[in-house]
Design a protein around this motif. Structure first.
Motif, PDB file in Angstrom:
ATOM      1  N   ARG A 242       9.041   0.470  -0.991  1.00 26.74           N
ATOM      2  CA  ARG A 242       9.606  -0.546  -0.081  1.00 26.74           C
ATOM      3  C   ARG A 242      10.510  -1.510  -0.849  1.00 26.74           C
ATOM      4  O   ARG A 242      10.338  -1.691  -2.042  1.00 26.74           O
ATOM      5  CB  ARG A 242       8.476  -1.337   0.573  1.00 26.74           C
ATOM      6  CG  ARG A 242       7.663  -0.439   1.465  1.00 26.74           C
ATOM      7  CD  ARG A 242       6.522  -1.149   2.148  1.00 26.74           C
ATOM      8  NE  ARG A 242       5.604  -0.107   2.621  1.00 26.74           N
ATOM      9  CZ  ARG A 242       4.293  -0.184   2.555  1.00 26.74           C
ATOM     10  NH1 ARG A 242       3.713  -1.256   2.077  1.00 26.74           N
ATOM     11  NH2 ARG A 242       3.557   0.815   2.977  1.00 26.74           N
TER      12      ARG A 242
ATOM     13  N   TYR B 152       6.014   9.564  -0.058  1.00 23.51           N
ATOM     14  CA  TYR B 152       6.174   8.428  -0.977  1.00 23.51           C
ATOM     15  C   TYR B 152       7.438   7.676  -0.573  1.00 23.51           C
ATOM     16  O   TYR B 152       8.548   8.209  -0.675  1.00 23.51           O
ATOM     17  CB  TYR B 152       6.289   8.930  -2.423  1.00 23.51           C
ATOM     18  CG  TYR B 152       6.442   7.801  -3.428  1.00 23.51           C
ATOM     19  CD1 TYR B 152       5.467   6.819  -3.554  1.00 23.51           C
ATOM     20  CD2 TYR B 152       7.570   7.727  -4.256  1.00 23.51           C
ATOM     21  CE1 TYR B 152       5.609   5.780  -4.479  1.00 23.51           C
ATOM     22  CE2 TYR B 152       7.716   6.702  -5.179  1.00 23.51           C
ATOM     23  CZ  TYR B 152       6.732   5.735  -5.283  1.00 23.51           C
ATOM     24  OH  TYR B 152       6.874   4.716  -6.191  1.00 23.51           O
ATOM     25  N   LYS B 153       7.230   6.447  -0.115  1.00 24.82           N
ATOM     26  CA  LYS B 153       8.338   5.677   0.451  1.00 24.82           C
ATOM     27  C   LYS B 153       8.290   4.256  -0.118  1.00 24.82           C
ATOM     28  O   LYS B 153       7.705   3.355   0.509  1.00 24.82           O
ATOM     29  CB  LYS B 153       8.173   5.645   1.963  1.00 24.82           C
ATOM     30  CG  LYS B 153       9.397   5.210   2.719  1.00 24.82           C
ATOM     31  CD  LYS B 153       9.224   5.578   4.201  1.00 24.82           C
ATOM     32  CE  LYS B 153      10.454   5.250   4.977  1.00 24.82           C
ATOM     33  NZ  LYS B 153      10.469   4.035   5.674  1.00 24.82           N
TER      34      LYS B 153
ATOM     35  N   SER C  43       5.789  -2.333  -5.181  1.00 23.76           N
ATOM     36  CA  SER C  43       6.072  -1.290  -4.185  1.00 23.76           C
ATOM     37  C   SER C  43       6.816  -0.097  -4.756  1.00 23.76           C
ATOM     38  O   SER C  43       7.198   0.814  -4.035  1.00 23.76           O
ATOM     39  CB  SER C  43       6.899  -1.877  -3.035  1.00 23.76           C
ATOM     40  OG  SER C  43       6.137  -2.826  -2.333  1.00 23.76           O
TER      41      SER C  43
ATOM     42  N   LYS D 211      -2.573   9.370   1.407  1.00 23.60           N
ATOM     43  CA  LYS D 211      -3.081   9.712   2.737  1.00 23.60           C
ATOM     44  C   LYS D 211      -2.146  10.676   3.479  1.00 23.60           C
ATOM     45  O   LYS D 211      -2.605  11.484   4.273  1.00 23.60           O
ATOM     46  CB  LYS D 211      -3.249   8.441   3.573  1.00 23.60           C
ATOM     47  CG  LYS D 211      -4.352   7.526   3.017  1.00 23.60           C
ATOM     48  CD  LYS D 211      -5.242   6.984   4.131  1.00 23.60           C
ATOM     49  CE  LYS D 211      -6.546   6.419   3.625  1.00 23.60           C
ATOM     50  NZ  LYS D 211      -6.425   5.036   3.131  1.00 23.60           N
ATOM     51  N   THR D 212      -0.831  10.577   3.208  1.00 25.13           N
ATOM     52  CA  THR D 212       0.120  11.340   4.037  1.00 25.13           C
ATOM     53  C   THR D 212       0.980  12.341   3.259  1.00 25.13           C
ATOM     54  O   THR D 212       1.554  13.241   3.859  1.00 25.13           O
ATOM     55  CB  THR D 212       1.113  10.370   4.733  1.00 25.13           C
ATOM     56  OG1 THR D 212       1.920   9.745   3.710  1.00 25.13           O
ATOM     57  CG2 THR D 212       0.397   9.300   5.537  1.00 25.13           C
TER      58      THR D 212
ATOM     59  N   ASP E  74      -1.256   4.104  -1.397  1.00 25.16           N
ATOM     60  CA  ASP E  74      -2.284   4.555  -0.443  1.00 25.16           C
ATOM     61  C   ASP E  74      -1.633   5.429   0.632  1.00 25.16           C
ATOM     62  O   ASP E  74      -2.185   6.464   1.032  1.00 25.16           O
ATOM     63  CB  ASP E  74      -2.977   3.331   0.175  1.00 25.16           C
ATOM     64  CG  ASP E  74      -4.113   3.713   1.109  1.00 25.16           C
ATOM     65  OD1 ASP E  74      -4.823   4.696   0.811  1.00 25.16           O
ATOM     66  OD2 ASP E  74      -4.294   3.042   2.137  1.00 25.16           O
ATOM     67  N   GLU E  75      -0.446   5.005   1.058  1.00 22.35           N
ATOM     68  CA  GLU E  75       0.271   5.796   2.069  1.00 22.35           C
ATOM     69  C   GLU E  75       0.551   7.204   1.536  1.00 22.35           C
ATOM     70  O   GLU E  75       0.352   8.196   2.233  1.00 22.35           O
ATOM     71  CB  GLU E  75       1.583   5.082   2.411  1.00 22.35           C
ATOM     72  CG  GLU E  75       2.351   5.677   3.562  1.00 22.35           C
ATOM     73  CD  GLU E  75       3.523   4.779   3.939  1.00 22.35           C
ATOM     74  OE1 GLU E  75       3.322   3.836   4.721  1.00 22.35           O
ATOM     75  OE2 GLU E  75       4.645   5.013   3.438  1.00 22.35           O
TER      76      GLU E  75
ATOM     77  N   SER F  58      -7.167   0.988   0.724  1.00 25.40           N
ATOM     78  CA  SER F  58      -6.476  -0.289   0.506  1.00 25.40           C
ATOM     79  C   SER F  58      -7.360  -1.450   0.950  1.00 25.40           C
ATOM     80  O   SER F  58      -8.383  -1.257   1.608  1.00 25.40           O
ATOM     81  CB  SER F  58      -5.148  -0.317   1.272  1.00 25.40           C
ATOM     82  OG  SER F  58      -5.412  -0.408   2.647  1.00 25.40           O
TER      83      SER F  58
ATOM     84  N   ASP G  41       0.797  -1.228   0.000  1.00 20.43           N
ATOM     85  CA  ASP G  41       0.000   0.000   0.000  1.00 20.43           C
ATOM     86  C   ASP G  41       0.831   1.280   0.000  1.00 20.43           C
ATOM     87  O   ASP G  41       0.441   2.295   0.592  1.00 20.43           O
ATOM     88  CB  ASP G  41      -0.956  -0.026   1.200  1.00 20.43           C
ATOM     89  CG  ASP G  41      -0.210  -0.202   2.523  1.00 20.43           C
ATOM     90  OD1 ASP G  41       1.022  -0.315   2.499  1.00 20.43           O
ATOM     91  OD2 ASP G  41      -0.877  -0.210   3.574  1.00 20.43           O
ATOM     92  N   VAL G  42       1.969   1.236  -0.696  1.00 15.21           N
ATOM     93  CA  VAL G  42       2.824   2.433  -0.776  1.00 15.21           C
ATOM     94  C   VAL G  42       2.049   3.626  -1.351  1.00 15.21           C
ATOM     95  O   VAL G  42       2.162   4.761  -0.866  1.00 15.21           O
ATOM     96  CB  VAL G  42       4.069   2.126  -1.656  1.00 15.21           C
ATOM     97  CG1 VAL G  42       4.869   3.382  -1.934  1.00 15.21           C
ATOM     98  CG2 VAL G  42       4.941   1.087  -0.973  1.00 15.21           C
TER      99      VAL G  42
END
Ligand code: PLP
Ligand SMILES: N[C@@H](CCOP(=O)(O)O)C(=O)O
Length: 474
Positions: free
Chosen positions: A307, A304-305, A323, A300-301, A296-297, A375, A293-294
């Motif tokens: 994985r 962008y991170k 990811s 929402k925030t 979605d993260e 997600s 859920d990169v």
């Protein structure tokens, strides 16, 4: 129309010049210099068009170096009821992407009626015909190098089989696709198709493709072509069905529609973003992810991170086990005001394994670009598959279930919500049996493919190894 790179350091080129390659030489992705705009009058004229005429109306505004009559012939040859014939009972395959009404203001857009039963066929069949046309004109050949998490691979291989001057080298994550997806690809015995199972996840395979593409000397010498959605030709073909879906559920252009898109590499929803930028009255673009859920993260925030492989999970919607979303760069380019230097700075950090923070842009993401997200997980998709069958009598696949789950949470009562159906249930038989206790139907022509002999090579995620493999097989 000229195409420029998101990283601002590549020469502007025409459609045919960027068609075969993937990344721009500066490592960015191509976008048109400006998006064409469809007026209200244009939309009204497009409303009653057939899929082919609609595709021509859109593509001809973006492709100006292929004669119009040739472009029209290529489109007409691609979008036929025979090619997109695996429709549900009661659907008209002439529609190419028919809609299924689940209830008032809630629809599925059927994108998976092509030869490999996933939405990838919508663009890939066109790409195959465009490649053939351009290669015949120049007398050149191409070695396509692609990465797949399960659907791009088979769509590309089916589209490129038997095409003159084309070889396909397709990397997939070893033992992470469904049995059906694996069989679709690995059972092909054609001499121009090479399946390579990489010991890793999809992102490892995608990194290998990008590394080869960034070796400019190797790319030029071995004429490396791309079929992933880093290739603009894939995205442009996917723009068309947003228009088709919009017209199918509205009566006039004053109505807005939202789309929910099961997402992984961000290609499909990026096409929706571009349709919106071209003037299609889209309200929300809802990004639906699975446990990976990169995206979605980010929505929402603002962070962008991406994985690493160890934190990329193998799920029951395996085609979305991604990811590092390639096409996200195209959206961020628009978000930061088409600033190539800013994109270079952001991806400078991502390419080193880092992250970036665009919190200060988040009001724009929603208000100006219409993006929101959610997600889903295994339990959610099992429940959504069961409820969709029970309530509407419709059987959906695991990826579409991720989309529908998020759509049901985020829709508003007044705006029609269209969920993109990105694959048919037959591709994910084991998960469907778990959800419903019954085997989903499949086209008779695909009965028993899991039992066919398979041809593939297992390889570590090593860029030099794939280069050597290409050299040895060309
Ligand atoms: C069935 C299915 N659904 C959804 C996706 C995600 O689409 P995208 O990568 O364009 O975000 C994919 C793979 O790309 C897929 O194969
Ligand atoms: N889900 C895809 C992954 C590759 O995405 P693409 O749209 O960039 O080709 C797949 O099924 O292979």
């Amino acid at each position: 129309m000229k195409y420029i790179s998101t990283r601002g350091q590549s020469p502007a080129l025409s459609f045919s010049e960027i068609l075969l390659g993937g990344l721009a030489p500066d490592g960015g992705l191509y976008l048109p210099k400006q998006y064409p705009h469809f007026s209200d009058a244009d939309l009204t004229a497009m409303r009653s068009m057939s899929y082919c005429n609609l595709a021509f109306a859109i593509l001809s505004r973006l492709v100006d170096d292929i004669p119009a009559s040739d472009l029209k012939a290529i489109i007409d040859k691609t979008y036929t009821a025979e090619v997109y014939g695996f429709t549900r009972a009661g659907q008209n395959s002439e529609d190419i992407t028919p809609t299924v009404k689940l209830e008032d203001n809630l629809y599925l857009l059927s994108l998976s009626n092509g030869p490999t039963l996933a939405f990838k066929d919508m663009a890939m069949q066109l790409l195959g015909n465009l490649f053939e046309y351009v290669l015949a004109k120049t007398g050149e050949t191409t070695n396509i190098l692609g990465a797949t998490s399960g659907d791009t691979g088979s769509a590309a291989e089916y589209a490129m089989r038997g095409k003159k001057g084309v070889r396909v080298f397709m990397l997939s994550p070893h033992q992470k696709m469904s049995r059906f997806q694996t069989a679709q690809m690995f059972s092909l015995q054609d001499d121009n198709i090479f399946n390579i199972a990489v010991t890793g996840v999809f992102d490892d395979a995608q990194d290998m493709v990008k590394a080869v593409s960034n070796d400019h000397a190797f790319k030029a010498k071995y004429k490396i072509g791309a079929v992933n959605s880093i290739n603009w030709g894939r995205i442009v073909a996917q723009v068309v069905y947003y228009f088709k879906g919009y017209f199918a559920v509205t009566q006039n252009n004053s109505q807005k529609v939202s789309f929910t898109v099961p997402s992984g590499n961000f290609g499909n929803v990026c096409a929706g973003h571009i349709a919106r930028m071209m003037g299609l009255p889209i309200d929300k673009l809802v990004v639906a992810t699975n446990e990976n859920d990169v995206l979605d993260e980010f929505f929402k925030t603002g962070v962008y991170k991406p994985r690493g492989s160890a934190n990329t999970y193998h799920t029951s919607s395996p085609s979305m086990d991604i990811s590092k979303a390639s096409n996200f760069e195209r959206f961020v380019y628009d978000l930061v005001g088409k600033d190539g230097a800013k994109v270079r700075e952001l991806w400078g950090s991502v390419d080193q394994g880092g992250a970036f923070d665009l919190t200060s842009y988040m009001s724009k993401v929603k208000a100006e670009f219409g993006f929101i997200s959610g997600s889903s997980n295994h339990a959610n998709r099992m429940q959504t598959i069961r409820q969709t069958k029970k309530k509407y009598g419709v059987v959906i696949d695991t990826h579409t279930a991720d989309g529908l789950k998020v759509a049901l949470e985020l829709r508003d009562a007044k705006t029609p919500m269209v969920v993109l159906e990105t694959a048919l249930p037959a591709k994910f038989e084991d998960a469907l049996v778990e959800a419903l206790g019954e085997v989903p139907p499949r086209p008779a022509s695909l009965n028993g493919i899991e039992a066919l002999p398979q041809k593939f090579t297992v390889m570590d995620a090593n860029v030099e190894a794939i280069k050597a493999f290409i050299v040895a097989n060309t």
